[in-house]
Write a protein that holds these residues in place. Structure first.
Motif, mmCIF file in Angstrom:
data_model
loop_
_atom_site.group_PDB
_atom_site.id
_atom_site.type_symbol
_atom_site.label_atom_id
_atom_site.label_comp_id
_atom_site.label_asym_id
_atom_site.label_seq_id
_atom_site.Cartn_x
_atom_site.Cartn_y
_atom_site.Cartn_z
ATOM 1 N N MET A 1 0.788 -1.080 0.141
ATOM 2 C CA MET A 1 -0.011 0.058 0.150
ATOM 3 C C MET A 1 0.744 1.145 0.012
ATOM 4 O O MET A 1 1.771 1.503 0.858
ATOM 5 N N PRO A 2 0.807 2.279 -1.108
ATOM 6 C CA PRO A 2 1.596 3.417 -1.105
ATOM 7 C C PRO A 2 1.231 4.240 0.292
ATOM 8 O O PRO A 2 0.032 3.899 0.810
ATOM 9 N N PRO A 3 2.038 5.175 0.451
ATOM 10 C CA PRO A 3 1.844 5.898 1.901
ATOM 11 C C PRO A 3 0.683 6.996 1.614
ATOM 12 O O PRO A 3 0.613 7.396 0.411
ATOM 13 N N VAL A 4 -0.139 7.084 2.523
ATOM 14 C CA VAL A 4 -0.982 8.199 2.224
ATOM 15 C C VAL A 4 -0.654 9.519 2.266
ATOM 16 O O VAL A 4 0.453 10.155 3.458
ATOM 17 N N ARG A 5 -0.812 10.487 1.148
ATOM 18 C CA ARG A 5 -0.326 11.935 1.254
ATOM 19 C C ARG A 5 -1.400 12.858 1.435
ATOM 20 O O ARG A 5 -2.291 12.655 0.850
ATOM 21 N N PRO A 6 -1.025 13.708 2.320
ATOM 22 C CA PRO A 6 -2.072 14.851 2.257
ATOM 23 C C PRO A 6 -2.244 15.666 1.034
ATOM 24 O O PRO A 6 -1.367 15.813 0.323
ATOM 25 N N GLY B 1 -10.273 -1.276 5.156
ATOM 26 C CA GLY B 1 -9.822 0.036 4.999
ATOM 27 C C GLY B 1 -8.217 0.218 5.095
ATOM 28 O O GLY B 1 -7.869 -0.526 5.655
ATOM 29 N N PRO B 2 -7.921 1.297 4.692
ATOM 30 C CA PRO B 2 -6.368 1.686 4.791
ATOM 31 C C PRO B 2 -5.793 1.439 6.338
ATOM 32 O O PRO B 2 -4.775 0.767 6.398
ATOM 33 N N ALA B 3 -6.593 1.995 7.013
ATOM 34 C CA ALA B 3 -6.073 1.997 8.596
ATOM 35 C C ALA B 3 -6.112 0.546 9.044
ATOM 36 O O ALA B 3 -5.450 0.240 10.169
ATOM 37 N N ALA B 4 -6.901 -0.410 8.478
ATOM 38 C CA ALA B 4 -6.856 -1.824 8.878
ATOM 39 C C ALA B 4 -5.586 -2.417 8.811
ATOM 40 O O ALA B 4 -5.474 -3.566 9.408
ATOM 41 N N ASP B 5 -4.578 -1.833 7.989
ATOM 42 C CA ASP B 5 -3.346 -2.409 7.848
ATOM 43 C C ASP B 5 -2.686 -2.058 9.258
ATOM 44 O O ASP B 5 -1.802 -0.873 8.756
ATOM 45 N N VAL B 6 -2.655 -2.320 9.965
ATOM 46 C CA VAL B 6 -2.286 -1.812 11.099
ATOM 47 C C VAL B 6 -0.752 -1.554 11.356
ATOM 48 O O VAL B 6 -0.431 -0.610 11.847
ATOM 49 N N ASN B 7 -0.040 -2.544 10.838
ATOM 50 C CA ASN B 7 1.374 -2.399 10.680
ATOM 51 C C ASN B 7 2.217 -1.868 9.498
ATOM 52 O O ASN B 7 3.258 -1.519 9.274
ATOM 53 N N ASP C 1 7.608 -4.242 17.093
ATOM 54 C CA ASP C 1 8.520 -4.331 15.824
ATOM 55 C C ASP C 1 8.524 -5.319 14.975
ATOM 56 O O ASP C 1 9.313 -5.321 13.825
ATOM 57 N N GLY C 2 7.700 -6.363 15.207
ATOM 58 C CA GLY C 2 7.744 -7.756 14.393
ATOM 59 C C GLY C 2 9.006 -8.666 14.418
ATOM 60 O O GLY C 2 8.980 -9.325 13.357
ATOM 61 N N ASP C 3 9.677 -8.487 15.555
ATOM 62 C CA ASP C 3 10.911 -9.226 15.429
ATOM 63 C C ASP C 3 10.705 -10.843 15.924
ATOM 64 O O ASP C 3 11.576 -11.511 16.118
ATOM 65 N N GLY C 4 9.681 -11.019 16.604
ATOM 66 C CA GLY C 4 9.245 -12.358 17.131
ATOM 67 C C GLY C 4 9.622 -12.365 18.518
ATOM 68 O O GLY C 4 9.793 -13.522 18.892
ATOM 69 N N SER C 5 10.079 -11.185 19.056
ATOM 70 C CA SER C 5 10.603 -11.089 20.570
ATOM 71 C C SER C 5 9.688 -10.211 21.176
ATOM 72 O O SER C 5 9.735 -9.056 20.717
ATOM 73 N N LEU C 6 9.747 -10.386 22.450
ATOM 74 C CA LEU C 6 9.204 -9.528 23.505
ATOM 75 C C LEU C 6 10.480 -8.702 24.099
ATOM 76 O O LEU C 6 10.234 -7.581 24.855
ATOM 77 N N SER D 1 5.269 0.523 10.732
ATOM 78 C CA SER D 1 5.501 1.848 10.301
ATOM 79 C C SER D 1 4.181 2.537 9.995
ATOM 80 O O SER D 1 4.175 3.632 9.755
ATOM 81 N N GLN D 2 3.011 1.780 10.428
ATOM 82 C CA GLN D 2 1.714 2.297 10.126
ATOM 83 C C GLN D 2 1.521 3.506 11.088
ATOM 84 O O GLN D 2 1.907 3.209 12.318
ATOM 85 N N PRO D 3 1.234 4.803 10.841
ATOM 86 C CA PRO D 3 1.066 5.833 12.060
ATOM 87 C C PRO D 3 -0.291 5.690 12.926
ATOM 88 O O PRO D 3 -0.428 6.505 13.701
ATOM 89 N N MET D 4 -0.957 4.746 12.758
ATOM 90 C CA MET D 4 -2.237 4.591 13.616
ATOM 91 C C MET D 4 -1.657 4.209 14.985
ATOM 92 O O MET D 4 -1.104 3.295 15.217
ATOM 93 N N THR D 5 -2.100 4.924 16.127
ATOM 94 C CA THR D 5 -1.623 4.738 17.577
ATOM 95 C C THR D 5 -2.723 3.950 18.079
ATOM 96 O O THR D 5 -4.045 4.353 18.043
ATOM 97 N N LEU D 6 -2.249 3.150 19.161
ATOM 98 C CA LEU D 6 -3.342 2.375 19.954
ATOM 99 C C LEU D 6 -3.147 2.579 21.426
ATOM 100 O O LEU D 6 -2.137 2.996 22.060
ATOM 101 N N ALA D 7 -4.213 2.466 22.040
ATOM 102 C CA ALA D 7 -4.274 2.690 23.708
ATOM 103 C C ALA D 7 -4.909 1.471 24.072
ATOM 104 O O ALA D 7 -5.564 0.589 23.522
ATOM 105 N N ALA D 8 -4.620 0.981 25.416
ATOM 106 C CA ALA D 8 -5.264 -0.049 26.243
ATOM 107 C C ALA D 8 -6.224 0.577 27.250
ATOM 108 O O ALA D 8 -6.052 1.339 28.112
ATOM 109 N N ASN D 9 -7.409 -0.320 27.382
ATOM 110 C CA ASN D 9 -8.282 -0.181 28.626
ATOM 111 C C ASN D 9 -8.007 -1.639 28.864
ATOM 112 O O ASN D 9 -8.201 -2.847 28.545
#
Length: 307
Positions: free
Chosen positions: A1-6, A126-132, A159-164, A184-192
């Motif tokens: 997916m190409p980067p989303v440009r403003p 949707g584009p944002a569903a490509d979380v990483n 970071d997807g390296d298979g390790s914690l 690299s996806q810019p969507m930020t997540l929080a935890a409840n």
């Protein structure tokens, strides 16, 4: 997916009047009294979420934390967690996913440990569903939960390296406004993070629709995208991001999520002795205006909270 440009840069957007404060009288109003910029007011945005990583949603004009809390009432971000049994070689298996570096979690908290998987496929196409940001919507992200002296936390392989190893613990957003992101996806997540019968209950908070983030920026953004003076209507106000829409199903909501979110907002405002503004950007297309269920819900809420 190409980067989303403003379409335009943030600087051009501000100069071009894409936040039309002048035409609505806000600009002259704030010039007459700069302190009347929403400071001391709490705005609850009941919508599809808010991205806490967007520049402009971090602090108020007085330097206070912009997003007081982020809560998911939609159920879209619920992660089913089950008891984990780590082996002795520093790895852990979570629903078929093997993660190395489990010692990172063990050094933070004692057993029991719990785990589950966050799946992109649940989020739609949707584009944002490509979380990483790797170009597909099929990734799965194993998550470990445990309880330390400062409460429940999660650790995940961002970071997807298979390790914690090297991954930081993320606590409930209300405690310290901690967030995380995958790849690299810019969507930020929080935890409840809550507890039920001695087990953690985890909801991830995110905005894949962008609508809630858009609304919050108009209402209370401050220095949007890092541009001085690029503000929303009330840049001094603080915000509650209350997710009531399940973006997987066309941003639908249900009455229960609306009521729980409104009551939560009222409780926060009462505890902080703050005036409360609730933004509910939802039409009711299949009912008659003035006779819809949402009208009675709002009337009942106002009766319960006359202040």
């Amino acid at each position: 997916m190409p980067p989303v440009r403003p379409v335009v840069t943030p600087q051009v957007a501000r100069l071009g009047g894409l936040m039309p404060l002048r035409s609505t009288g806000i600009e002259s109003f704030r010039q007459r009294d700069p302190a009347l910029d929403g400071r001391g007011v709490l705005i609850a945005v009941l919508d599809g979420g808010i991205d806490p990583g967007v520049p402009g949603m971090r602090t108020t004009t007085t330097g206070d934390r912009k997003l007081l809390d982020l809560r998911d009432f939609s159920g879209e971000g619920r992660i089913a967690l089950s008891l984990l049994r780590p082996d002795r070689d520093d790895t852990i298996a979570i629903e078929g996913h093997a993660l190395a570096g489990f010692g990172r979690v063990a050094r933070l908290a004692a057993a029991p440990y719990f785990g589950g998987v966050f799946r992109e496929a649940r989020l739609g196409s949707g584009p944002a569903a490509d979380v990483n940001g790797d170009g597909d919507h099929g990734d799965q992200f194993p998550i470990v939960g445990a309880r330390a002296s400062d409460g429940w936390f999660l650790v995940t392989d961002t970071d997807g390296d298979g390790s914690l190893d090297g991954e930081r613990p993320v606590h409930d957003y209300a405690l310290g406004a901690e967030t995380f992101a995958y790849g690299s996806q810019p969507m930020t997540l929080a935890a409840n993070l809550a507890e039920a019968s001695g087990r953690p209950v985890l909801d991830l908070f995110f905005d894949t629709s962008s609508h809630g983030t858009h609304v919050a920026g108009i209402a209370a953004g401050h220095q949007l995208f890092g541009v001085e003076g690029f503000d929303g209507v009330a840049p001094g106000a603080q915000v509650l991001g209350l997710k009531i829409a399940d973006n997987r199903w066309g941003k639908i909501s249900v009455t229960g999520s609306m009521v729980r979110a409104m009551e939560y907002a009222a409780g926060v405002a009462a505890r902080r002795s703050m005036p409360l503004v609730i933004n509910l950007s939802y039409g009711v297309g299949n009912e008659v205006e003035g006779a819809a269920a949402i009208d009675s819900l709002l009337d009942a809420f106002a009766a319960r909270h006359p202040d």
